[in-house]
Design a protein around this motif. Structure first.
Motif, PDB file in Angstrom:
ATOM      1  N   ALA A  56      -2.317  11.718  -1.795  1.00  0.00           N
ATOM      2  CA  ALA A  56      -2.720  10.999  -0.589  1.00  0.00           C
ATOM      3  C   ALA A  56      -3.028   9.541  -0.890  1.00  0.00           C
ATOM      4  CB  ALA A  56      -3.928  11.678   0.034  1.00  0.00           C
ATOM      5  N   GLY A  57      -3.517   9.255  -2.072  1.00  0.00           N
ATOM      6  CA  GLY A  57      -3.814   7.877  -2.444  1.00  0.00           C
ATOM      7  C   GLY A  57      -2.574   7.026  -2.498  1.00  0.00           C
ATOM      8  N   VAL A  58      -1.481   7.574  -3.016  1.00  0.00           N
ATOM      9  CA  VAL A  58      -0.229   6.823  -3.060  1.00  0.00           C
ATOM     10  C   VAL A  58       0.248   6.513  -1.644  1.00  0.00           C
ATOM     11  CG1 VAL A  58       2.177   6.901  -3.760  1.00  0.00           C
ATOM     12  CG2 VAL A  58       0.417   7.782  -5.290  1.00  0.00           C
ATOM     13  N   SER A  59       0.196   7.498  -0.755  1.00  0.00           N
ATOM     14  CA  SER A  59       0.595   7.253   0.636  1.00  0.00           C
ATOM     15  C   SER A  59      -0.336   6.258   1.313  1.00  0.00           C
ATOM     16  CB  SER A  59       0.603   8.579   1.401  1.00  0.00           C
ATOM     17  OG  SER A  59       1.507   9.488   0.820  1.00  0.00           O
ATOM     18  N   PHE A  60      -1.635   6.319   0.964  1.00  0.00           N
ATOM     19  CA  PHE A  60      -2.604   5.388   1.557  1.00  0.00           C
ATOM     20  C   PHE A  60      -2.291   3.953   1.164  1.00  0.00           C
ATOM     21  CE2 PHE A  60      -6.593   3.010   1.114  1.00  0.00           C
ATOM     22  CZ  PHE A  60      -7.045   3.045   2.427  1.00  0.00           C
ATOM     23  N   VAL A  61      -1.981   3.733  -0.084  1.00  0.00           N
ATOM     24  CA  VAL A  61      -1.694   2.372  -0.539  1.00  0.00           C
ATOM     25  C   VAL A  61      -0.468   1.817   0.183  1.00  0.00           C
ATOM     26  CG1 VAL A  61      -0.984   0.998  -2.522  1.00  0.00           C
ATOM     27  CG2 VAL A  61      -2.773   2.694  -2.776  1.00  0.00           C
ATOM     28  N   SER A  62       0.608   2.594   0.223  1.00  0.00           N
ATOM     29  CA  SER A  62       1.828   2.105   0.885  1.00  0.00           C
ATOM     30  C   SER A  62       1.617   1.891   2.384  1.00  0.00           C
ATOM     31  CB  SER A  62       2.965   3.106   0.632  1.00  0.00           C
ATOM     32  OG  SER A  62       2.636   4.376   1.174  1.00  0.00           O
ATOM     33  N   SER A  63       0.814   2.783   3.011  1.00  0.00           N
ATOM     34  CA  SER A  63       0.574   2.640   4.446  1.00  0.00           C
ATOM     35  C   SER A  63      -0.234   1.377   4.759  1.00  0.00           C
ATOM     36  CB  SER A  63      -0.148   3.874   4.975  1.00  0.00           C
ATOM     37  OG  SER A  63       0.642   5.027   4.799  1.00  0.00           O
ATOM     38  N   VAL A  64      -1.262   1.127   3.930  1.00  0.00           N
ATOM     39  CA  VAL A  64      -2.092  -0.058   4.187  1.00  0.00           C
ATOM     40  C   VAL A  64      -1.293  -1.340   3.982  1.00  0.00           C
ATOM     41  CG1 VAL A  64      -4.078  -1.363   3.356  1.00  0.00           C
ATOM     42  CG2 VAL A  64      -4.256   1.102   3.689  1.00  0.00           C
ATOM     43  N   ILE A  65      -0.487  -1.376   2.920  1.00  0.00           N
ATOM     44  CA  ILE A  65       0.303  -2.584   2.668  1.00  0.00           C
ATOM     45  C   ILE A  65       1.323  -2.802   3.794  1.00  0.00           C
ATOM     46  CG2 ILE A  65       1.964  -3.618   1.095  1.00  0.00           C
ATOM     47  CD1 ILE A  65       0.502  -2.229  -1.198  1.00  0.00           C
ATOM     48  N   SER A  66       1.938  -1.718   4.271  1.00  0.00           N
ATOM     49  CA  SER A  66       2.899  -1.846   5.375  1.00  0.00           C
ATOM     50  C   SER A  66       2.200  -2.269   6.666  1.00  0.00           C
ATOM     51  CB  SER A  66       3.633  -0.515   5.570  1.00  0.00           C
ATOM     52  OG  SER A  66       4.342  -0.153   4.394  1.00  0.00           O
ATOM     53  N   LEU A  67       0.996  -1.722   6.907  1.00  0.00           N
ATOM     54  CA  LEU A  67       0.254  -2.087   8.118  1.00  0.00           C
ATOM     55  C   LEU A  67      -0.109  -3.563   8.124  1.00  0.00           C
ATOM     56  CD1 LEU A  67      -1.306  -1.414  10.698  1.00  0.00           C
ATOM     57  CD2 LEU A  67      -3.218  -0.685   9.259  1.00  0.00           C
ATOM     58  N   ALA A  68      -0.508  -4.082   6.969  1.00  0.00           N
ATOM     59  CA  ALA A  68      -0.870  -5.504   6.910  1.00  0.00           C
ATOM     60  C   ALA A  68       0.326  -6.407   7.142  1.00  0.00           C
ATOM     61  CB  ALA A  68      -1.497  -5.810   5.552  1.00  0.00           C
TER      62      ALA A  68
END
Length: 264
Positions: A160-172
């Motif tokens: 979940a941490g890997v998905s969280f990092v990619s999601s936050v970077i994409s959201l920004a």
């Protein structure tokens, strides 16, 4: 002798009478002739008498106005003298120039006033159109970011941490609309513009933090010779980042509603 005296007396008595009855000799006139005695004028018939003109009635002299005392005269003598002068008359051509100048100035003033009013109306409509465009763009982008944040997973473990990092970077990275509208934020209400600036800055800060934690995890993996995995920060750092991201999205619904109202 007696006879001689009688003849002398007779001549002395009859001489003046004969002199009075005798007519004087008529002498012819010459250019420079001046008679010693004027010739008796010939009788001339008197001219016909002309009808007598009616005698004009003689106007009675007006009584002189009584002189008022100087103390009761409110107008000084100098002012009376000025009033008696003939006023200065403006020539017709000068009067025409003055009238044309006044008409030109009045027309220019009216044209300026009408032009200013039209310019303000056009400016107002232009600003309104730009405000609507900016509000529509930001409302659409914020709605997209809100849906993307709802899809960000909670980081309980490494996957979940890997998905969280990619999601936050994409959201920004969803900020193209905000970048294009930064020069038009003055068209929005001050509170709305401030909330937008804080929201985008907070999300970007969380994305930079997560990116830095992921880079640090990748360095640790390289040091441990564990290549081939997915570098992700520890669970505690990811949870803190998620809390800050949620704080950045708190109240975004109200901002979106205000932008949609301005876009109408």
């Amino acid at each position: 002798m007696i006879r001689g005296l009688a003849l002398a007396v007779l001549i002395s008595v009859a001489g003046p009478a004969l002199a009075q009855t005798a007519t004087p000799p008529i002498q012819e006139e010459t250019p420079h002739f001046q008679p010693i005695r004027p010739v008796a004028p010939e009788p001339v018939a008197p001219p016909a008498a002309a009808p007598a003109a009616p005698a004009e009635p003689v106007a009675a002299p007006e009584p002189a106005p009584e002189a008022q005392p100087a103390a009761q005269d409110p107008v000084p003598a100098a002012m009376k003298a000025i009033e008696t002068k003939v006023p200065f008359q403006i020539p017709n051509w000068a009067l025409g120039i003055v009238v044309l100048s006044v008409a030109f100035l009045a027309g220019s003033f009216l044209a300026g006033v009408v032009g200013a009013m039209v310019f303000k109306a056009l400016r107002r409509s232009e600003l309104k159109a730009r405000r609507r465009a900016v509000a529509t763009t930001l409302a659409t982008e914020l709605e997209t970011r809100r849906l993307a944040f709802e899809a960000v997973p909670m980081p309980p473990n490494a996957e979940a941490g890997v998905s969280f990092v990619s999601s936050v970077i994409s959201l920004a990275g969803i900020e193209a609309g905000y970048r294009s509208a930064q020069g038009e934020l003055f068209l929005l209400p001050p509170q709305t513009a401030a909330n937008l600036s804080v929201h985008y800055a907070a999300v970007q800060r969380v994305a930079d933090f997560v990116k830095g934690q992921s880079l640090a995890a990748a360095v640790r993996m390289m040091q441990a010779n564990r290549l081939g995995g997915h570098p992700c920060p520890d669970a505690g750092a990811m949870r803190d980042a998620h809390v800050e991201m949620a704080a950045a999205f708190r109240g975004i619904d109200k901002v979106i509603a205000g932008l949609k109202t301005l876009a109408k």
